[in-house]
Enzyme design. Sequence first.
Site, PDB file in Angstrom:
ATOM      1  N   ASP A 186       4.345 -38.265 -53.552  1.00 46.09           N
ATOM      2  CA  ASP A 186       5.103 -38.159 -52.196  1.00 46.09           C
ATOM      3  C   ASP A 186       6.191 -36.840 -52.636  1.00 46.09           C
ATOM      4  O   ASP A 186       6.607 -37.079 -53.866  1.00 46.09           O
ATOM      5  CB  ASP A 186       5.929 -39.424 -52.088  1.00 46.09           C
ATOM      6  CG  ASP A 186       6.781 -39.420 -50.844  1.00 46.09           C
ATOM      7  OD1 ASP A 186       6.215 -39.458 -49.689  1.00 46.09           O
ATOM      8  OD2 ASP A 186       8.068 -39.122 -50.954  1.00 46.09           O
ATOM      9  N   GLU A 229       9.855 -35.244 -51.421  1.00 45.28           N
ATOM     10  CA  GLU A 229      11.158 -34.951 -50.356  1.00 45.28           C
ATOM     11  C   GLU A 229      11.341 -33.613 -50.338  1.00 45.28           C
ATOM     12  O   GLU A 229      11.610 -32.777 -51.422  1.00 45.28           O
ATOM     13  CB  GLU A 229      12.324 -35.784 -50.904  1.00 45.28           C
ATOM     14  CG  GLU A 229      11.834 -37.364 -50.963  1.00 45.28           C
ATOM     15  CD  GLU A 229      11.594 -37.859 -49.444  1.00 45.28           C
ATOM     16  OE1 GLU A 229      11.736 -37.343 -48.565  1.00 45.28           O
ATOM     17  OE2 GLU A 229      10.871 -38.927 -49.487  1.00 45.28           O
ATOM     18  N   ASP A 283       8.807 -44.414 -52.066  1.00 46.07           N
ATOM     19  CA  ASP A 283       7.963 -44.130 -51.187  1.00 46.07           C
ATOM     20  C   ASP A 283       6.484 -43.967 -51.862  1.00 46.07           C
ATOM     21  O   ASP A 283       5.875 -44.644 -51.354  1.00 46.07           O
ATOM     22  CB  ASP A 283       8.140 -42.907 -50.061  1.00 46.07           C
ATOM     23  CG  ASP A 283       9.233 -42.863 -49.439  1.00 46.07           C
ATOM     24  OD1 ASP A 283       9.763 -44.213 -49.239  1.00 46.07           O
ATOM     25  OD2 ASP A 283       9.607 -42.016 -48.441  1.00 46.07           O
ATOM     26  N   HIS A 295      12.572 -42.522 -47.990  1.00 43.64           N
ATOM     27  CA  HIS A 295      12.849 -41.304 -48.256  1.00 43.64           C
ATOM     28  C   HIS A 295      13.361 -40.820 -49.469  1.00 43.64           C
ATOM     29  O   HIS A 295      13.966 -39.780 -49.798  1.00 43.64           O
ATOM     30  CB  HIS A 295      13.878 -40.537 -47.038  1.00 43.64           C
ATOM     31  CG  HIS A 295      13.292 -41.056 -45.810  1.00 43.64           C
ATOM     32  ND1 HIS A 295      12.117 -40.627 -45.345  1.00 43.64           N
ATOM     33  CD2 HIS A 295      13.924 -42.014 -44.788  1.00 43.64           C
ATOM     34  CE1 HIS A 295      11.996 -41.361 -44.153  1.00 43.64           C
ATOM     35  NE2 HIS A 295      13.120 -42.074 -43.836  1.00 43.64           N
TER      36      HIS A 295
END
Length: 222
Positions: free
Chosen positions: A22, A24, A188, A183
């Site tokens: 994941d 960001e 996540d 987030h």
Amino acid sequence: MSDKEKSPLAKRFRGFMPVVVDVETAGFNAQTDALLEIACIPILMNETGKLYQGEAFNAHLEPFAGANLEQSSLEFTGIKLDSPFRKSIAQDEKQAIRKIFKALKEIKNAHGCRQCILVGHNAHFDLAFLNALIARTNSKSQSPFHAFSVLDTASLSALAYGHTVLAKTCKMAGIEFDNDHAHSALYDTQKTAELFCQIFNELPMLPIACETQTDTNHDEVL
């Protein structure tokens, strides 16, 4: 490595080791927008054939030179670039990703897998930013990941639960999900990994698939 020498994990995914990823970011354009956090969790298999999460590897990243920073994206993720804590832990992209790649390669090799395959929720978004990072840091030769194949938990969730939103799907699956921690790349990734393992552990391969799981062509792509 012959089929007899492959680990059960390698046999299960045709030589691939799933790694949940994941990211960001400070926008949606992988070529221009900053990558601010990345987390990777290898998926392993126990002696009973059940999948589980391996050790997590994550990093807060310094925006690359000239990176675009969309304020709306920063507000959405809650990332504060001027936070003293973030400034104290943010790493150079090249240093951070090569350290993660080295760790993943060691695990991949230990389990007899030939390559990592990215697992993500809407996985091509994460793969686009990962590939852009690889290109920026000249890390192609260090990357253990397949360049374009993915396993997408949004698609798997649609099959298993009839929903595609991560938070809602986790709750439908009986997995605790705290929106206050969403987030964060690490959080996540952990939840996506938990969901991925649950789907595969609860929906085992069909008998015919198990019987024909003998593909040894390493040049074939998904």
